[in-house]
Design a protein around this motif. Structure first.
Motif, PDB file in Angstrom:
ATOM      1  N   TRP A 100     -41.591   9.631 -12.419  1.00 56.17           N
ATOM      2  CA  TRP A 100     -40.936  10.736 -11.709  1.00 56.17           C
ATOM      3  C   TRP A 100     -41.744  11.118 -10.476  1.00 56.17           C
ATOM      4  O   TRP A 100     -41.194  11.298  -9.381  1.00 56.17           O
ATOM      5  N   ALA A 101     -43.053  11.222 -10.648  1.00 57.23           N
ATOM      6  CA  ALA A 101     -43.913  11.617  -9.531  1.00 57.23           C
ATOM      7  C   ALA A 101     -43.967  10.529  -8.457  1.00 57.23           C
ATOM      8  O   ALA A 101     -43.839  10.817  -7.258  1.00 57.23           O
ATOM      9  N   GLU A 102     -44.149   9.291  -8.873  1.00 56.21           N
ATOM     10  CA  GLU A 102     -44.344   8.209  -7.903  1.00 56.21           C
ATOM     11  C   GLU A 102     -43.061   7.801  -7.197  1.00 56.21           C
ATOM     12  O   GLU A 102     -43.079   7.444  -6.016  1.00 56.21           O
ATOM     13  N   SER A 103     -41.941   7.855  -7.913  1.00 56.55           N
ATOM     14  CA  SER A 103     -40.682   7.361  -7.337  1.00 56.55           C
ATOM     15  C   SER A 103     -39.842   8.436  -6.674  1.00 56.55           C
ATOM     16  O   SER A 103     -38.877   8.114  -5.979  1.00 56.55           O
ATOM     17  N   TYR A 104     -40.213   9.697  -6.882  1.00 60.87           N
ATOM     18  CA  TYR A 104     -39.397  10.773  -6.323  1.00 60.87           C
ATOM     19  C   TYR A 104     -40.219  11.889  -5.685  1.00 60.87           C
ATOM     20  O   TYR A 104     -40.062  12.196  -4.491  1.00 60.87           O
ATOM     21  N   LEU A 105     -41.150  12.482  -6.438  1.00 61.24           N
ATOM     22  CA  LEU A 105     -41.848  13.651  -5.920  1.00 61.24           C
ATOM     23  C   LEU A 105     -42.740  13.317  -4.731  1.00 61.24           C
ATOM     24  O   LEU A 105     -42.722  14.019  -3.711  1.00 61.24           O
ATOM     25  N   GLN A 106     -43.533  12.260  -4.843  1.00 62.53           N
ATOM     26  CA  GLN A 106     -44.410  11.910  -3.729  1.00 62.53           C
ATOM     27  C   GLN A 106     -43.627  11.462  -2.497  1.00 62.53           C
ATOM     28  O   GLN A 106     -43.937  11.892  -1.378  1.00 62.53           O
ATOM     29  N   PRO A 107     -42.592  10.612  -2.642  1.00 56.51           N
ATOM     30  CA  PRO A 107     -41.784  10.290  -1.458  1.00 56.51           C
ATOM     31  C   PRO A 107     -41.162  11.523  -0.802  1.00 56.51           C
ATOM     32  O   PRO A 107     -41.068  11.598   0.433  1.00 56.51           O
ATOM     33  N   LEU A 108     -40.734  12.483  -1.619  1.00 57.01           N
ATOM     34  CA  LEU A 108     -40.155  13.702  -1.063  1.00 57.01           C
ATOM     35  C   LEU A 108     -41.206  14.497  -0.288  1.00 57.01           C
ATOM     36  O   LEU A 108     -40.940  14.989   0.821  1.00 57.01           O
ATOM     37  N   ALA A 109     -42.405  14.604  -0.849  1.00 58.25           N
ATOM     38  CA  ALA A 109     -43.481  15.296  -0.137  1.00 58.25           C
ATOM     39  C   ALA A 109     -43.828  14.573   1.154  1.00 58.25           C
ATOM     40  O   ALA A 109     -44.113  15.207   2.182  1.00 58.25           O
ATOM     41  N   ASP A 110     -43.795  13.247   1.129  1.00 53.62           N
ATOM     42  CA  ASP A 110     -44.094  12.476   2.336  1.00 53.62           C
ATOM     43  C   ASP A 110     -43.078  12.753   3.431  1.00 53.62           C
ATOM     44  O   ASP A 110     -43.442  12.876   4.620  1.00 53.62           O
ATOM     45  N   VAL A 111     -41.812  12.864   3.072  1.00 53.93           N
ATOM     46  CA  VAL A 111     -40.771  13.152   4.063  1.00 53.93           C
ATOM     47  C   VAL A 111     -40.957  14.549   4.636  1.00 53.93           C
ATOM     48  O   VAL A 111     -40.766  14.776   5.839  1.00 53.93           O
ATOM     49  N   LEU A 112     -41.340  15.484   3.793  1.00 56.47           N
ATOM     50  CA  LEU A 112     -41.566  16.856   4.266  1.00 56.47           C
ATOM     51  C   LEU A 112     -42.794  16.954   5.168  1.00 56.47           C
ATOM     52  O   LEU A 112     -42.922  17.875   5.967  1.00 56.47           O
ATOM     53  N   GLY A 113     -43.705  15.995   5.014  1.00 56.94           N
ATOM     54  CA  GLY A 113     -44.841  15.881   5.920  1.00 56.94           C
ATOM     55  C   GLY A 113     -45.737  17.100   5.947  1.00 56.94           C
ATOM     56  O   GLY A 113     -46.182  17.601   4.914  1.00 56.94           O
ATOM     57  N   LYS A 114     -45.985  17.629   7.136  1.00 59.50           N
ATOM     58  CA  LYS A 114     -46.914  18.756   7.300  1.00 59.50           C
ATOM     59  C   LYS A 114     -46.370  20.055   6.732  1.00 59.50           C
ATOM     60  O   LYS A 114     -47.092  21.063   6.702  1.00 59.50           O
ATOM     61  N   ARG A 115     -45.133  20.036   6.286  1.00 55.88           N
ATOM     62  CA  ARG A 115     -44.593  21.226   5.632  1.00 55.88           C
ATOM     63  C   ARG A 115     -45.142  21.390   4.219  1.00 55.88           C
ATOM     64  O   ARG A 115     -44.849  22.390   3.557  1.00 55.88           O
TER      65      ARG A 115
END
Length: 446
Positions: A85-100
């Protein structure tokens, strides 16, 4: 105050979903996460397999945000582990949000700028003042037009003691007590429990998960003894709805736990509220109940009696909390565990989550206070509604856009004597790799 961001506390599943929902509404989020990565709390139960499928674990706005990046949506019928869940969804989502999203940023207090909680004059005209401590010990203030606290309850574990306080001697026996589902795939953890007398305390999905995993260990090593301690007077409907559960993996967990008990691998001790933990010269424990019952020669205790919110750092915010559950007063009747299971909780949003402090919201597992069994979908609906309210779309904020699966267990008075520690961002399941089992623990992002 539109020049200030909306601060979201916690980069767990609900906190990141809040950021995606806000961004889709044209609002600027700033997610503050004390851990070093997205889903830092989830990382502490990587071995747990959720009993919610991928179709229920991706927030709609987050999915839309990820889609243009080439992100591959996981098979919706699959059941991920916490790690997946973290590797396939949460981290990619955080990466897209970037500096936010800022990691290593612990929120230690929230107030109104220039106002403590007593001052009325000009209060709502002032932005929130969010006090942040970084990993290097530095401190700063961040001003915010609104705050969504999605920090979860992961670190606020309930004790073994049956009064809501640690039992006498519980702290002194800390090296023999864990408050997490053991990861028996880890060799050192497996060696800790193999051949020992293990007490599992709790009646929720996390406890069932631990029982299923430990019973597998007992099958392989017959010297392993398992005692299951329940505060309630009988097992009752602890095993859940079985085939009637519309979350099949959750129903399967209960049936597997029942089978483990019926096999004789687990001894059940009911009506036992721990008052004292005694320790002998060899380091073995004796649990003593309030009624004087004694459970002796205990090597290890797995305490899975639920979670509670940490509210100390919100002391300057005007919260309106139910005195029993510590949930928002409008939400508390909807999540009362004496009446509801997680599948019978009516979807809710900004109206039920509001406080006297305008534009401050508790969301996710923390919004449930001490009530158990929280679903990720519920959190996603909460932050969808909150984002709409903050954007001024009151009609969308009031609209219900979620239908939850029934659990097969509808409550009557006394359904839960204790917290269900499986209240995670998902009602997930802890498990062996090929088997769907328990409910995932509550997540705390900040």
């Amino acid at each position: 105050m539109s020049e200030y961001p909306i601060v979201v506390v916690g980069a767990g599943p609900v906190g990141l979903a809040a950021a995606a929902q806000l961004l889709e509404r044209g609002l600027e989020p700033l997610v503050l996460e004390r851990g070093g990565r997205a889903g830092a709390a989830v990382a502490e139960w990587n071995h747990v397999r959720l009993f919610s499928s991928w179709s229920e674990l991706v927030d709609p706005a987050a999915g839309r945000l990820l889609a243009p990046t080439g992100w591959m949506r996981p098979d919706t019928s699959g059941y991920p582990t916490g790690r997946e869940w973290a590797e396939s969804y949460l981290q990619p989502l955080a990466d897209v949000l970037g500096k936010r999203v800022r990691f290593g940023a612990e929120v230690v207090g929230v107030a109104r700028r220039g106002r403590d909680r007593v001052v009325d004059s000009g209060r709502e005209a002032e932005p929130f003042s969010v006090h942040v401590r970084s990993v290097d010990g530095g401190e700063e203030r961040i001003f915010a037009r609104a705050v969504i606290d999605a920090s979860g309850t992961w670190v606020g574990v309930n004790p073994l003691g049956g009064e809501g306080l640690p039992g006498i001697g519980e702290a002194a026996a800390a090296d023999r007590i864990t408050y997490r589902v053991p990861d028996l795939a880890d060799a050192a953890t497996r060696a800790r429990y193999a051949g020992r007398h293990i007490v599992v305390a709790g009646s929720g999905h996390s406890a069932l998960t631990a029982l299923v995993a430990l019973s597998g260990l007992a099958e392989q090593d017959r010297a392993t003894r398992i005692s299951w301690v329940l505060r309630r007077g009988g097992i009752g409907n602890t095993f859940g709805g079985g085939d009637a559960d519309q979350l099949p993996a959750r129903g399967a967990l209960g049936m597997r736990a029942r089978a483990a008990v019926e096999s004789g691998l687990i001894s059940v001790v009911t009506g036992f509220r721990t008052e004292t933990v005694e320790r002998d010269a060899a380091g073995r424990l004796t649990l003593v109940s309030a009624a004087g019952q004694r459970l002796e020669d205990v090597d290890e205790v797995v305490t899975l009696t639920g979670f509670r919110p940490q509210l100390e750092w919100l002391s300057e915010i005007r919260l309106e909390l139910d005195p029993t559950l510590q949930a928002p007063v409008r939400l508390a009747p909807l999540v009362n565990p004496n009446v509801h299971s997680c599948g019978t909780v009516y979807p809710h949003g900004a109206k039920e989550l509001a406080h006297p402090e305008q534009d401050f919201y508790l969301a996710g597992m923390k919004s449930y206070g001490r009530a158990p069994t929280f679903l990720a979908q519920t959190g996603y609906e909460q932050v969808r509604s909150i984002a709409a309210e903050l954007a001024g779309d009151h009609e969308a904020a009031a609209r219900v856009e979620l239908i939850l699966a029934e659990t097969g267990v509808c409550g009557g008075a006394g359904l839960f004597d204790e917290q269900d520690s499986g209240a995670g961002g998902c009602c997930g399941s802890a498990a062996e790799p090929e088997v769907l089992t328990l409910s995932a623990p509550p997540t705390r992002g900040n």
